[in-house]
Design an enzyme around this catalytic site. Structure first.
Site, PDB file in Angstrom:
ATOM      1  N   SER A  43       0.836  -1.202   0.000  1.00 14.18           N
ATOM      2  CA  SER A  43       0.000   0.000   0.000  1.00 14.18           C
ATOM      3  C   SER A  43       0.872   1.253   0.000  1.00 14.18           C
ATOM      4  CB  SER A  43      -0.866   0.003   1.270  1.00 14.18           C
ATOM      5  OG  SER A  43      -1.447   1.276   1.477  1.00 14.18           O
TER       6      SER A  43
ATOM      7  N   TYR B  37      -1.910  -1.367  10.624  1.00 12.46           N
ATOM      8  CA  TYR B  37      -2.138  -1.685   9.208  1.00 12.46           C
ATOM      9  C   TYR B  37      -0.942  -1.222   8.368  1.00 12.46           C
ATOM     10  CZ  TYR B  37      -3.934  -1.619   4.467  1.00 12.46           C
ATOM     11  OH  TYR B  37      -4.068  -1.817   3.115  1.00 12.46           O
TER      12      TYR B  37
HETATM   13  N1  LIG Z   1      -9.007  -0.706  -1.204  1.00 13.19           N
HETATM   14  C1  LIG Z   1      -7.973   0.079  -0.970  1.00 13.19           C
HETATM   15  O1  LIG Z   1      -8.100   1.322  -0.958  1.00 13.19           O
HETATM   16  C2  LIG Z   1      -6.597  -0.529  -0.772  1.00 13.19           C
HETATM   17  C3  LIG Z   1      -5.485   0.324  -0.776  1.00 13.19           C
HETATM   18  C4  LIG Z   1      -4.219  -0.227  -0.589  1.00 13.19           C
HETATM   19  C5  LIG Z   1      -4.064  -1.585  -0.419  1.00 13.19           C
HETATM   20  N2  LIG Z   1      -5.174  -2.400  -0.405  1.00 13.19           N
HETATM   21  C6  LIG Z   1      -4.952  -3.836  -0.208  1.00 13.19           C
HETATM   22  O2  LIG Z   1      -5.601  -4.550  -1.246  1.00 13.19           O
HETATM   23  C7  LIG Z   1      -5.874  -5.875  -0.788  1.00 13.19           C
HETATM   24  C8  LIG Z   1      -7.285  -6.261  -1.184  1.00 13.19           C
HETATM   25  O3  LIG Z   1      -8.208  -5.445  -0.493  1.00 13.19           O
HETATM   26  P1  LIG Z   1      -9.538  -4.860  -1.165  1.00 13.19           P
HETATM   27  O4  LIG Z   1      -9.394  -3.389  -1.205  1.00 13.19           O
HETATM   28  O5  LIG Z   1      -9.858  -5.574  -2.413  1.00 13.19           O
HETATM   29  O6  LIG Z   1     -10.592  -5.189   0.012  1.00 13.19           O
HETATM   30  P2  LIG Z   1     -11.805  -6.239   0.110  1.00 13.19           P
HETATM   31  O7  LIG Z   1     -12.802  -6.002  -0.960  1.00 13.19           O
HETATM   32  O8  LIG Z   1     -12.254  -6.181   1.535  1.00 13.19           O
HETATM   33  O9  LIG Z   1     -11.091  -7.657  -0.173  1.00 13.19           O
HETATM   34  C9  LIG Z   1     -10.304  -8.299   0.795  1.00 13.19           C
HETATM   35  C10 LIG Z   1     -10.166  -9.754   0.402  1.00 13.19           C
HETATM   36  O10 LIG Z   1      -9.292 -10.394   1.353  1.00 13.19           O
HETATM   37  C11 LIG Z   1      -9.911 -11.602   1.766  1.00 13.19           C
HETATM   38  N3  LIG Z   1      -9.494 -11.989   3.102  1.00 13.19           N
HETATM   39  C12 LIG Z   1      -9.547 -11.276   4.252  1.00 13.19           C
HETATM   40  N4  LIG Z   1      -9.112 -12.035   5.281  1.00 13.19           N
HETATM   41  C13 LIG Z   1      -8.797 -13.252   4.747  1.00 13.19           C
HETATM   42  C14 LIG Z   1      -8.310 -14.466   5.298  1.00 13.19           C
HETATM   43  N5  LIG Z   1      -8.039 -14.593   6.612  1.00 13.19           N
HETATM   44  N6  LIG Z   1      -8.109 -15.505   4.456  1.00 13.19           N
HETATM   45  C15 LIG Z   1      -8.362 -15.399   3.147  1.00 13.19           C
HETATM   46  N7  LIG Z   1      -8.824 -14.286   2.560  1.00 13.19           N
HETATM   47  C16 LIG Z   1      -9.044 -13.228   3.376  1.00 13.19           C
HETATM   48  C17 LIG Z   1     -11.414 -11.348   1.686  1.00 13.19           C
HETATM   49  O11 LIG Z   1     -12.076 -12.611   1.494  1.00 13.19           O
HETATM   50  P3  LIG Z   1     -12.914 -13.432   2.582  1.00 13.19           P
HETATM   51  O12 LIG Z   1     -13.362 -12.482   3.648  1.00 13.19           O
HETATM   52  O13 LIG Z   1     -14.028 -14.020   1.778  1.00 13.19           O
HETATM   53  O14 LIG Z   1     -11.958 -14.482   3.084  1.00 13.19           O
HETATM   54  C18 LIG Z   1     -11.500 -10.501   0.426  1.00 13.19           C
HETATM   55  O15 LIG Z   1     -11.582 -11.320  -0.705  1.00 13.19           O
HETATM   56  C19 LIG Z   1      -5.596  -5.880   0.714  1.00 13.19           C
HETATM   57  O16 LIG Z   1      -4.338  -6.497   0.961  1.00 13.19           O
HETATM   58  C20 LIG Z   1      -5.545  -4.407   1.068  1.00 13.19           C
HETATM   59  O17 LIG Z   1      -4.731  -4.161   2.197  1.00 13.19           O
HETATM   60  C21 LIG Z   1      -6.432  -1.903  -0.578  1.00 13.19           C
END
Ligand SMILES: NC(=O)c1ccc[n+]([C@@H]2O[C@H](COP(=O)([O-])OP(=O)(O)OC[C@H]3O[C@@H](n4cnc5c(N)ncnc54)[C@H](OP(=O)(O)O)[C@@H]3O)[C@@H](O)[C@H]2O)c1
Length: 261
Positions: A142, A155
């Protein structure tokens, strides 16, 4: 011609969902994993609805906190598709709240997901890639990885951890022809904010920051998977944030404090 195979963790929503779909659209066979299997069934249906040709998809329940689950996903990839070429270690969760007051359970879940989960994924995937002659590991980090982030400190530290190991892995795995990328993702539309652990408030200021679509991020990850690896952000705005973190950490920290408190 060998069809390339990609494993995506956290594929039930947001960036992971879009990335699994994008790899299938690009002709990869995909192992898409997460805990919410009903969401994975929707993803599988979306792959079936893609115009031909597209890759096959195998969906699997997998909690990245559990090393055996992740190892099983790699074993299934090898059994079903005969190899593993790309890992997208994407599964992650946010957490917000003052570090000393936050529930320990939330901090523990964050660390076990964002740190242990990435370690388990890399340690399961790399030997399979090595045996197959190489591959590409993409770790979702991130723009906050080098940011002073009061009220979301654990985080940001988890993303600092994964970016730090990515830099070391680039050297450790080069001889095995395994490229390693850590992608400094900026604000992206997904379920991330709704599912964040701890304090749920969301400042007006944060809501105004420009967002990428998960589909945009996904296309860039597919493209990056055939590159040489490295650390990179996906847009000019995010590169500015990373530079600001480096040059003006105090100012950025105060701005972050207003956003996250
Ligand atoms: N959105 C942003 O602004 C942003 C910015 C920077 C970085 N990121 C990073 O991008 C990545 C994806 O996030 P997103 O934004 O797409 O959020 P999201 O829509 O909440 O997706 C998160 C995913 O992680 C999975 N997950 C969470 N805990 C898990 C576990 N214990 N085992 C397996 N899967 C798990 C969830 O699936 P289940 O709950 O079904 O298991 C879901 O598919 C993350 O690493 C986040 O830190 C996001």
């Amino acid at each position: 011609m060998t069809v390339r195979v990609a494993l995506v963790t956290g594929a039930s929503s947001g960036i992971g969902y879009a990335t699994a779909l994008a790899f299938a659209r690009a002709g990869y066979h995909v192992i898409a994993t997460a805990r919410r299997v009903e969401r994975l069934a929707q993803l599988e249906a979306a792959v079936q609805a893609l115009p031909a040709p597209h890759g096959d998809m195998l969906t699997l329940a997998c909690d990245v906190q559990n090393a055996d689950d992740v190892q099983n996903a790699v074993t299934q990839a090898l059994a079903r598709f005969g190899g593993l070429h790309v890992l997208v270690a994407n599964a992650g969760v946010g957490q917000r709240g003052a570090l000393v007051d936050a529930a320990w359970g939330d901090i523990e879940t964050l660390l076990r997901t964002n740190i242990d989960g990435v370690l388990h994924s890399v340690r399961a995937a790399a030997p399979a890639m090595r045996a197959g002659g190489g591959g590409h590991i993409i770790i979702i980090s991130s723009v906050v990885y080098n940011m002073v982030t009061p009220y979301t400190a654990a985080y940001a530290a988890s993303k600092a951890f994964v970016s730090s190991i990515a830099a070391a892995l680039r050297l450790e795995l080069a001889a095995d022809h395994i490229a390693v990328s850590d992608v400094l993702v900026g604000r992206t539309t997904s379920e991330f904010n709704q599912r964040r652990l701890g304090h749920s408030g969301y400042s007006e200021r944060a809501a105004r920051l420009p967002r990428m679509s998960a589909e945009y991020v996904a296309e860039r990850l597919v493209r990056a998977s055939s590159g040489r690896g490295g650390r990179f952000a996906l847009r000019f705005f995010d590169r500015l944030i990373v530079l600001g973190n480096l040059l003006l950490p105090g100012l950025i920290g105060r701005l972050a404090m207003r956003q996250y408190k």
